[in-house]
Design a protein around this motif. Structure first.
Motif, short mmCIF file in Angstrom:
data_model
loop_
_atom_site.label_atom_id
_atom_site.label_comp_id
_atom_site.label_asym_id
_atom_site.label_seq_id
_atom_site.Cartn_x
_atom_site.Cartn_y
_atom_site.Cartn_z
N SER A 20 0.96 -1.30 0.01
CA SER A 20 0.07 0.10 -0.07
C SER A 20 0.81 1.24 0.01
N ALA A 106 -9.46 3.84 4.49
CA ALA A 106 -10.85 4.28 4.51
C ALA A 106 -11.69 3.80 5.64
N GLU A 131 -8.24 3.06 -0.04
CA GLU A 131 -9.33 1.95 -0.21
C GLU A 131 -9.23 0.97 0.54
N ARG A 132 -10.41 0.52 1.31
CA ARG A 132 -10.40 -0.67 2.32
C ARG A 132 -11.84 -1.16 2.14
N ASN A 134 -15.33 -2.55 1.23
CA ASN A 134 -16.47 -1.99 0.41
C ASN A 134 -16.84 -0.45 0.71
N LEU A 156 -8.45 10.48 -2.60
CA LEU A 156 -9.08 9.27 -2.22
C LEU A 156 -8.26 8.33 -3.36
N TYR A 158 -8.06 4.65 -4.82
CA TYR A 158 -8.49 3.21 -5.06
C TYR A 158 -7.38 2.46 -5.56
N LYS A 159 -7.21 1.50 -4.84
CA LYS A 159 -5.85 0.60 -5.53
C LYS A 159 -5.97 -0.35 -6.55
N GLY A 160 -7.41 -0.66 -6.96
CA GLY A 160 -7.60 -1.63 -8.14
C GLY A 160 -7.18 -3.03 -7.88
#
Length: 202
Positions: A20, A106, A131-132, A134, A156, A158-160
């Protein structure tokens, strides 16, 4: 210089933490990530593992990446100075000419308004939220007045890719005699075994 501040208990540090941090550094153009382990003296966390073990494991984990550094400020701070607001104030004084970004998952976003000195922290800090699960990050910000007011302070990411390696899962695996070897750095894995770090914990 653009510096990311990554605070966590790191109990233990996992490959998920490292992945991360590296991903955020690349995506957000950060020159450095400072890993900031929490003290077990913090009132808002229940950390059973001794500070020196978590610090040594983190040293081993970050040493091979020149972009990663370690700061033990919170472990050395006097009681009552373990708050994130105090930590960020210390870091701004230490790096007065650099841009600082506090990295957080998140899952902590909705808790942020309840943190000590929350208003001062959110007002004065740039956050990168990772992002964590949902969690719909935009919705959390929109529904909370403090976060909504300073929405410009939140980036923000989003790792994908789902990479939710849990430190608690790793601890449980060691405690019950299983082998989570490939979920954490090899050097950390061997340190845990050699020092019997997670045997006998409740």
């Amino acid at each position: 210089m653009r510096i990311g501040i990554y605070g966590s208990s790191f109990n233990p540090v996992t490959n998920g933490h490292l992945w991360s941090a590296n991903t955020i550094a690349v995506r957000e153009g950060l020159d450095k990530i400072i890993f900031l382990p929490s003290s077990n003296k913090r009132r808002d966390k229940e950390i059973q593992t001794e500070d020196h073990h978590r610090l040594e494991m983190l040293k081993l984990a970050v040493m091979e990446n020149t972009r990663f550094e370690l700061d033990d400020y919170e472990m050395k701070a006097v009681a009552g100075r373990h708050y994130t607001y105090e930590t960020m104030r210390y870091l701004r004084e230490k790096y007065p000419n650099d841009q600082l970004f506090f990295l957080m998952g998140a899952d902590l976003l909705s808790q942020l308004p309840q943190w000590t000195y929350a208003n001062e922290l959110v007002k004065s800090t740039q956050f990168i939220v990772i992002e964590r699960g949902n969690i719909v990050m935009h919705r959390v910000i929109a529904e909370m007045p403090l976060l909504r007011k300073y929405e410009r302070n939140f980036t923000l990411v989003y790792k994908g890719l789902v990479n939710e390696i849990s430190s608690s899962y790793i601890r449980e695996e060691f405690q019950y005699g299983s082998d989570p070897r490939y979920l954490l750095p090899e050097s950390v894995y061997h340190y845990i075994i050699e020092n019997n770090v997670y045997k006998g914990e409740d």
